[in-house]
Scaffold this motif. Structure first.
Motif, PDB file in Angstrom:
ATOM      1  N   ALA A 164      37.063 -84.823   4.239  1.00  0.00           N
ATOM      2  CA  ALA A 164      37.411 -86.191   5.215  1.00  0.00           C
ATOM      3  C   ALA A 164      35.478 -87.032   4.977  1.00  0.00           C
ATOM      4  N   ASP A 165      35.802 -87.807   5.189  1.00  0.00           N
ATOM      5  CA  ASP A 165      34.201 -88.608   4.723  1.00  0.00           C
ATOM      6  C   ASP A 165      33.487 -88.008   5.624  1.00  0.00           C
ATOM      7  N   ILE A 166      32.219 -87.708   5.168  1.00  0.00           N
ATOM      8  CA  ILE A 166      31.639 -87.583   6.629  1.00  0.00           C
ATOM      9  C   ILE A 166      30.059 -88.828   6.028  1.00  0.00           C
ATOM     10  N   ALA A 167      29.807 -89.406   4.735  1.00  0.00           N
ATOM     11  CA  ALA A 167      28.672 -90.109   4.277  1.00  0.00           C
ATOM     12  C   ALA A 167      28.821 -91.157   5.412  1.00  0.00           C
ATOM     13  N   PRO A 168      29.344 -91.994   6.436  1.00  0.00           N
ATOM     14  CA  PRO A 168      28.781 -92.648   7.144  1.00  0.00           C
ATOM     15  C   PRO A 168      28.011 -92.524   8.261  1.00  0.00           C
ATOM     16  N   LEU A 169      28.574 -91.259   9.220  1.00  0.00           N
ATOM     17  CA  LEU A 169      28.479 -90.223  10.208  1.00  0.00           C
ATOM     18  C   LEU A 169      26.143 -90.457   9.104  1.00  0.00           C
ATOM     19  N   VAL A 170      26.664 -89.005   8.264  1.00  0.00           N
ATOM     20  CA  VAL A 170      25.158 -88.778   7.758  1.00  0.00           C
ATOM     21  C   VAL A 170      24.214 -89.614   7.589  1.00  0.00           C
ATOM     22  N   GLU A 171      24.385 -91.042   6.952  1.00  0.00           N
ATOM     23  CA  GLU A 171      24.445 -91.885   6.525  1.00  0.00           C
ATOM     24  C   GLU A 171      23.011 -93.258   7.853  1.00  0.00           C
ATOM     25  N   ALA A 172      24.648 -93.024   9.056  1.00  0.00           N
ATOM     26  CA  ALA A 172      24.173 -93.248  10.393  1.00  0.00           C
ATOM     27  C   ALA A 172      22.812 -92.833  10.870  1.00  0.00           C
ATOM     28  N   ALA A 173      22.541 -91.616  10.823  1.00  0.00           N
ATOM     29  CA  ALA A 173      21.721 -90.712  11.170  1.00  0.00           C
ATOM     30  C   ALA A 173      20.374 -90.281  10.769  1.00  0.00           C
TER      31      ALA A 173
END
Length: 551
Positions: free
Chosen positions: A485-494
């Protein structure tokens, strides 16, 4: 600091009981500067009130670093925490609810509350022992200033903060305190609640209880069978409850008054105590204090006015069945702490604070209804005690067996209240991303583990021996159960919004069946804020909602 200087704090807490102290401890851990105003002297003993620290509270004490200190205090390690029903404390046993003492609390697998999914089971300890531990811990933390013998007499607020006037009760001098926010943890007669125009509404009197704290060195040796933490006395003369306080000589005796006994002194106190204990006039005991109280079901009409909040008994009062008076107040405090911390750290918007009342007020309403319903059932049971329950014949034996069976079925849910600990959820919150699935219902004693947003993330132990909650971060925690599961968008948004985000990899971990999604975002209070099998199309929109910036 000179007395005419203004004391500066981020948060002014009014009241240094368990709720106020826990709030201050948690805020200090977030780098928040706290002042606590308390009318008592430092280390002045509290009333003999609360006797139970719930599992959810112990979970948070674990995070605050005081769980082991708390668990090491109270009753002796080998003292049973059982709840026993007898014709009197020294009379015939009717039934027993087995609860492990602290020496076996982590290891016992026998009894109705040892299956609980938690790293920290509940602990039976009186407030006399609990509060000094919290006080000592809080006083040693940087960022906390204790103001004993200090009464907040008035305050005003504006868009920048709260200006309070505090009176030194020893010298009569006044001082000014400026804080960004103020929290009233000042009990049922809260002056803070009254100052913000909030009112307690509900049922003002459910039952009166004539309560007496006694010293009786000879009582323990008179009680037949295995000792217990709590004794329910059931006979036609008086029904009452007795709690072991130190496990040796001190006891708290609750004499439950009947509806035709409207005043605390309408029944002879000494006679009632002797009927409840099952002792005659020759037995000697000492009254340490009278702790009479009224059981109520009251919830404040509001928990907040702009920069001023209320928590604990200031916000809600109910009959303390299931031991959820103080524990609900501590839940208020910890909920409010992470919201205030987010705001003061700069990543939470002002609208985030609206979640406190939106989430906690409905929960306290639910809990108070559970407690009131149980209180009414207990009152009915006390009125129906068979006249022959103490008879030494077959009919008496049958009566005792029937009462014992009914007492166990009714009360196991309040003393082993998994539902109240783990089942409650936040619904309709402005900072939780619902996904259309309804949270499972819960009762006082039962619940269904769930990852529906708003529910408590189900606990389990990680392969390395840690509790899942030990891996949680100070803001939000992203649980990834599938490595792909790609978590990069959530990590970047945070990162862009400066929201603290801890990532915990759970692929290959023994997660319960309730974890059906690849990703879960959990709050520090262990409640699920969002879940999905992939990051949302616009992760910034989700992160903004979670920090109170949606819309």
């Amino acid at each position: 600091m000179a007395r005419d200087e203004v004391l500066q704090a981020d948060v002014l807490v009014v009241g240094a009981g368990p709720v106020g102290l826990t709030l201050a401890m948690d805020l200090a851990g977030r780098g928040v500067k706290v002042a606590i105003a308390e009318i008592r002297r430092y280390a002045e003993p509290p009333n003999v009130k609360c006797n139970h620290v719930a599992a959810r509270t112990m979970e948070r004490f674990r995070r605050l670093g005081v769980a082991q200190k708390v668990r090491a205090a109270g009753l002796p390690p080998d003292h049973s925490n059982d709840v026993v029903f007898r014709t009197s404390v020294c009379g015939t046993e009717l039934t027993r609810i087995p609860i492990p003492g602290r020496a076996e609390r982590y290891t016992s697998r026998e009894g109705p509350d040892t299956w609980w999914p938690t790293p920290e089971p509940p602990h039976r300890i009186n407030q006399l022992f609990l509060e000094p531990i919290l006080l000592e811990h809080a006083a040693a933390l940087p960022g906390i200033q204790l103001l004993n013998r200090t009464q907040v007499t008035s305050f005003v607020q504006d868009a920048e903060g709260v200006e309070a006037v505090a009176l030194d009760l020893d010298t009569g001098e006044e001082r000014q305190i400026h804080a960004r926010y103020l929290v009233g943890c000042d009990g049922g007669s809260s002056s803070v609640r009254k100052s913000i125009g909030a009112k307690l509404e509900g049922t003002p009197v459910i039952q009166r209880v004539q309560s007496t704290y006694i010293r009786a060195p000879g009582l323990l040796e008179r009680i037949p069978g295995k000792p217990a933490w709590s004794y329910y006395s059931v006979n036609p003369r008086r029904c009452g409850t007795v709690f072991a306080i130190d496990g040796h000589t001190t006891w708290l005796v609750h004499n439950h008054l009947n509806v035709d006994e409207p005043e605390f002194d309408s029944i002879d106190r000494d006679w009632s105590i002797r009927q409840i204990l099952g002792v005659d006039d020759r037995f000697e005991y000492e009254v340490i204090s009278k702790e009479d109280w009224v059981g109520r079901r009251l919830v404040a009409t509001r928990f907040r006015d702009r920069r001023v909040f209320i928590a604990g008994d200031a916000a809600h009062l109910w009959v303390p069945y299931a031991g959820y008076g103080m524990n609900a107040g501590i839940a208020d405090a910890l909920h409010l702490s992470w919201l205030l911390g987010a705001r003061l750290q700069g990543w939470g918007e002002e609208a985030l604070l609206a979640a406190y009342e939106a989430e906690r007020q409905p929960i306290t309403e639910q809990v108070s209804q559970f407690a009131m319903d149980h209180a009414q059932k207990m009152m009915k049971a006390r009125r129906a005690v068979p006249a022959n329950i103490e008879a030494d014949d077959a009919d008496g034996a049958r009566a005792r067996a029937e009462v014992g069976e009914e007492a166990y079925a009714l009360n196991v849910q309040q003393f082993c209240c998994a539902g109240l600990n783990f089942g409650y959820y936040y619904e309709g919150s402005p900072i939780i991303a619902a996904d259309g699935e309804a949270p499972p219902p819960y009762s006082m004693g039962d619940f269904t583990p769930s990852t529906v947003p708003g529910c408590r993330a189900p606990h389990f132990w990680l392969n390395d021996g840690r509790s899942l909650y030990d891996a949680f971060g100070p803001g939000y925690t992203l649980l990834r159960l599938k490595a792909e599961a790609d978590i990069a968008p959530l990590v970047e948004a945070a990162r862009q919004r400066r929201v603290p985000l801890q990532v915990v990899e759970l692929a290959g971990e023994p997660a319960p069946e309730a974890y059906r999604h690849a990703l879960l975002l959990c709050r520090e209070d262990q409640h699920v804020a969002w879940r999905g099998d992939a990051a949302p199309a616009d992760a910034l929109v989700l992160i903004d909602r979670l920090r109170g910036a949606a819309g």
